[in-house]
Design a protein around this motif. Structure first.
Motif, mmCIF file in Angstrom:
data_model
loop_
_atom_site.group_PDB
_atom_site.id
_atom_site.type_symbol
_atom_site.label_atom_id
_atom_site.label_comp_id
_atom_site.label_asym_id
_atom_site.label_seq_id
_atom_site.Cartn_x
_atom_site.Cartn_y
_atom_site.Cartn_z
ATOM 1 N N LEU A 101 0.829 -1.208 0.000
ATOM 2 C CA LEU A 101 0.000 0.000 0.000
ATOM 3 C C LEU A 101 0.864 1.259 0.000
ATOM 4 O O LEU A 101 0.566 2.233 -0.710
ATOM 5 C CB LEU A 101 -0.916 -0.004 1.223
ATOM 6 N N ALA A 102 1.939 1.227 0.814
ATOM 7 C CA ALA A 102 2.832 2.386 0.846
ATOM 8 C C ALA A 102 3.519 2.589 -0.501
ATOM 9 O O ALA A 102 3.722 3.731 -0.944
ATOM 10 C CB ALA A 102 3.876 2.211 1.950
ATOM 11 N N ASP A 103 3.846 1.512 -1.178
ATOM 12 C CA ASP A 103 4.459 1.622 -2.502
ATOM 13 C C ASP A 103 3.464 2.186 -3.511
ATOM 14 O O ASP A 103 3.816 2.988 -4.383
ATOM 15 C CB ASP A 103 4.950 0.244 -2.934
ATOM 16 N N ALA A 104 2.204 1.764 -3.402
ATOM 17 C CA ALA A 104 1.183 2.241 -4.341
ATOM 18 C C ALA A 104 0.949 3.740 -4.213
ATOM 19 O O ALA A 104 0.576 4.399 -5.202
ATOM 20 C CB ALA A 104 -0.128 1.481 -4.104
ATOM 21 N N GLU A 105 1.163 4.291 -3.015
ATOM 22 C CA GLU A 105 0.970 5.722 -2.813
ATOM 23 C C GLU A 105 1.945 6.561 -3.632
ATOM 24 O O GLU A 105 1.716 7.750 -3.853
ATOM 25 C CB GLU A 105 1.118 6.068 -1.330
ATOM 26 N N ARG A 106 3.046 5.970 -4.085
ATOM 27 C CA ARG A 106 4.060 6.720 -4.834
ATOM 28 C C ARG A 106 3.772 6.751 -6.324
ATOM 29 O O ARG A 106 4.434 7.463 -7.064
ATOM 30 C CB ARG A 106 5.438 6.089 -4.646
ATOM 31 N N GLY A 152 11.300 12.739 -1.377
ATOM 32 C CA GLY A 152 11.529 11.359 -0.944
ATOM 33 C C GLY A 152 10.695 10.915 0.238
ATOM 34 O O GLY A 152 10.962 9.852 0.807
ATOM 35 N N GLY A 153 9.690 11.680 0.615
ATOM 36 C CA GLY A 153 8.887 11.311 1.776
ATOM 37 C C GLY A 153 8.077 10.044 1.554
ATOM 38 O O GLY A 153 7.987 9.182 2.437
ATOM 39 N N LYS A 154 7.488 9.924 0.357
ATOM 40 C CA LYS A 154 6.682 8.734 0.088
ATOM 41 C C LYS A 154 7.562 7.500 -0.054
ATOM 42 O O LYS A 154 7.184 6.394 0.349
ATOM 43 C CB LYS A 154 5.825 8.950 -1.167
ATOM 44 N N ARG A 155 8.720 7.693 -0.631
ATOM 45 C CA ARG A 155 9.649 6.548 -0.688
ATOM 46 C C ARG A 155 10.072 6.145 0.723
ATOM 47 O O ARG A 155 10.216 4.959 1.016
ATOM 48 C CB ARG A 155 10.885 6.912 -1.510
ATOM 49 N N ALA A 156 10.270 7.120 1.601
ATOM 50 C CA ALA A 156 10.623 6.802 2.981
ATOM 51 C C ALA A 156 9.492 6.038 3.663
ATOM 52 O O ALA A 156 9.731 5.103 4.437
ATOM 53 C CB ALA A 156 10.944 8.078 3.762
ATOM 54 N N ASP A 157 8.237 6.438 3.369
ATOM 55 C CA ASP A 157 7.101 5.679 3.915
ATOM 56 C C ASP A 157 7.154 4.229 3.451
ATOM 57 O O ASP A 157 6.908 3.297 4.238
ATOM 58 C CB ASP A 157 5.782 6.314 3.474
ATOM 59 N N LYS A 313 12.478 10.412 8.132
ATOM 60 C CA LYS A 313 12.624 11.053 6.816
ATOM 61 C C LYS A 313 11.266 11.464 6.257
ATOM 62 O O LYS A 313 11.102 12.555 5.702
ATOM 63 C CB LYS A 313 13.309 10.094 5.854
ATOM 64 N N SER A 314 10.301 10.549 6.404
ATOM 65 C CA SER A 314 8.960 10.863 5.903
ATOM 66 C C SER A 314 8.363 12.049 6.636
ATOM 67 O O SER A 314 7.752 12.941 6.025
ATOM 68 C CB SER A 314 8.059 9.640 6.066
#
Length: 496
Positions: A101-106, A152-157, A313-314
């Motif tokens: 899910l976190a990956d899909a947000e990006r 890079g916040g979403k990648r950090a998530d 980071k996020s």
């Protein structure tokens, strides 16, 4: 440049300056803890004298060193059917889904929609031209959105969720190790209970013989009822010990069945253990640093530190402007008949920038919360390392002490057995009576009872050491231990 345009430009610059000055700041917020280097933990003196080897971590099937095929089969059954492991595996799948899910947000999204609307507006509101008329409208739309991850916040998530998923996977391995160790410990206790039952039955038989002789002596008038009563006490005590041992056997069979995820009747099929040997302790010469890569609880704790660092980071990225791309393209017309005409096309889109200015302290509190999460993860990691090293040392020291106890008791048993054998020979030669033989047998049985307990503890200590050294597991660790203390790290072993 006209005065009005100059004035407007000055006001725009002032407004932009004020907005930037008012932006939320991360100043003064940072984690308070850093992980302690594992090699700062000194165990040289505590483990002095223990045999060391570069390759003395346990094998994955470490329990086979106990030499009992039935135990091997029981652990294999437990690893296949335990509800505890099913729950651990379900938690892993959930953590992996959260990472997905976190990956899909990006990633960009495209959605389609269609709508047919019938509407009528009052003339007083829309005028006589369209007011009071029933209108049929058809709309087909494609909606495109792409949140650009500039900071890079979403990648950090995603990396934080991935770290938690890795920790969950490793904790599932730890659950398997714990289950195997618990089955092995219960099996050792079952062996001890059977051995204890043998000794109790032998003591009861000895006391029965002593009672018979005492009654004969009383009948012959050469002894008093005191010897009879003492023998009766010994019989009752031995029978009570046998009953306790039998209850332990029944209970431990039931315990093992529960660990297998099976019904109590499964435990009734477990035969008497036939353990062959308690393995000698073997310690890797690379302690304590290599313990990081073998104990699943330590590795899982490292992943949680890594995930917490990514969470920081996020949280920091949320202080910065966000940029999103969006577009809406479609067809709209009055009724279906005109939906595909040239003039039915509509669309709009472009970048959108948003900047947090006044958040009521929400962003700072969110960052402070993630800093605290990091400190908690570091404390958990440090404590897990300390506990792991202490478990290794405790097991080694226990093995040393139990081996020394067993050696002394074996000497005592040899001496007691020799005395018992000598008493038997004297009896058969007519130089001693049967009472002398039975009296000499009692300390032999007492020593054997002590040996039963020491041997069981020695088996358990070997199991403890194998578990403390990671049980032969080699879980995936973060790429570099240097990343653990840095909230700027983005390099766990598995990357997107």
């Amino acid at each position: 440049m006209t005065p009005s345009r100059t004035k407007f430009r000055s006001m725009s610059v002032a407004l932009a300056t004020a907005l930037l000055a008012a932006c939320a700041s991360t100043g003064g917020l940072q984690p308070a803890a850093e992980p302690h280097p594992i090699d700062d933990h000194v165990v040289t003196r505590s483990l002095s004298g223990a045999p060391l080897s570069p390759a003395e971590f346990p094998a994955q099937d470490w329990w086979r060193s106990l030499g009992d095929p039935q135990l091997d089969a029981l652990i294999a059954e437990a690893l296949q059917g335990s509800p505890t492991l099913a729950a651990a595996d379900a938690r892993v799948r959930k953590a992996q889904a959260q990472a997905g899910l976190a990956d899909a947000e990006r990633k960009p999204t495209i959605g389609a929609s269609g709508q047919y609307v019938v509407a009528q507006l009052p003339s007083g509101l829309a005028g006589d031209e369209i007011g009071g008329q029933l209108m049929h409208n058809a709309v087909l739309m494609l909606d495109f959105k792409w949140p650009l991850d500039v900071w890079g916040g979403k990648r950090a998530d995603y990396m934080a969720a991935l770290g938690q998923a890795h920790a969950g996977e490793i904790e599932a391995q730890a659950a398997r190790l714990t289950l195997a160790a618990n089955v092995a410990r219960s099996y050792v206790a079952l062996a001890q209970a059977f051995d204890g039952l043998d000794v109790a039955n032998r003591e009861a038989a000895r006391s029965e013989s002593l009672l018979g002789l005492s009654r004969q002596r009383v009948k012959a008038g050469i002894d008093s009822q005191l010897s009879v009563r003492n023998a009766e006490v010994s019989i009752a005590t031995a029978k009570a010990q046998a009953e306790v041992a039998q209850q332990q056997i029944d209970s431990l069979r039931n315990t093992i069945a529960a660990l297998l995820g099976a019904s109590p009747d499964r435990g009734l099929a477990i035969e008497r253990p036939r353990l062959l040997q308690a393995p000698a302790p073997g310690l890797p010469s690379v302690l304590p640093s290599e313990l990081l890569g073998h104990r699943p609880d330590v590795v899982a704790a490292r992943w949680r530190v890594e995930a917490a660092a990514q969470g920081i980071k996020s949280a920091k990225a949320k202080f910065k402007p966000s940029i999103d791309l969006s577009a809406l393209v479609g067809l709209a017309a009055t009724g279906f008949s005109g939906l595909f005409d040239n003039d039915a096309l509509l669309g709009f889109g472009g970048p959108a920038i948003s900047l947090p200015i006044f958040e009521g302290g929400r962003l700072r509190q969110n960052l402070a919360s993630h800093d605290a999460d990091y400190d908690l993860a570091v404390a958990g990691y440090d404590q897990t390392v300390v506990d792991g090293l202490h478990q290794v040392v405790d097991a080694v020291q226990a093995i040393r002490a139990l081996d020394a106890q067993a050696a002394s008791l074996e000497q005592a048993r040899a001496a007691a057995a020799s005395a018992y054998d000598l008493a038997g020979k004297r009896y058969h030669a007519g130089l001693a009576n049967q009472l002398d033989v039975l009296a000499v047998q009692k300390p032999l049985l007492q020593i054997e009872q002590q040996l039963v307990g020491v041997h069981a503890q020695r088996y358990a200590a070997a199991i403890d050491l194998d578990q403390a050294l990671g049980g032969g597991l080699q879980p995936t660790t973060p790429q570099s231990s240097d990343s653990i203390g840095s909230t700027s790290s983005t390099s766990p072993a598995t990357t997107p």
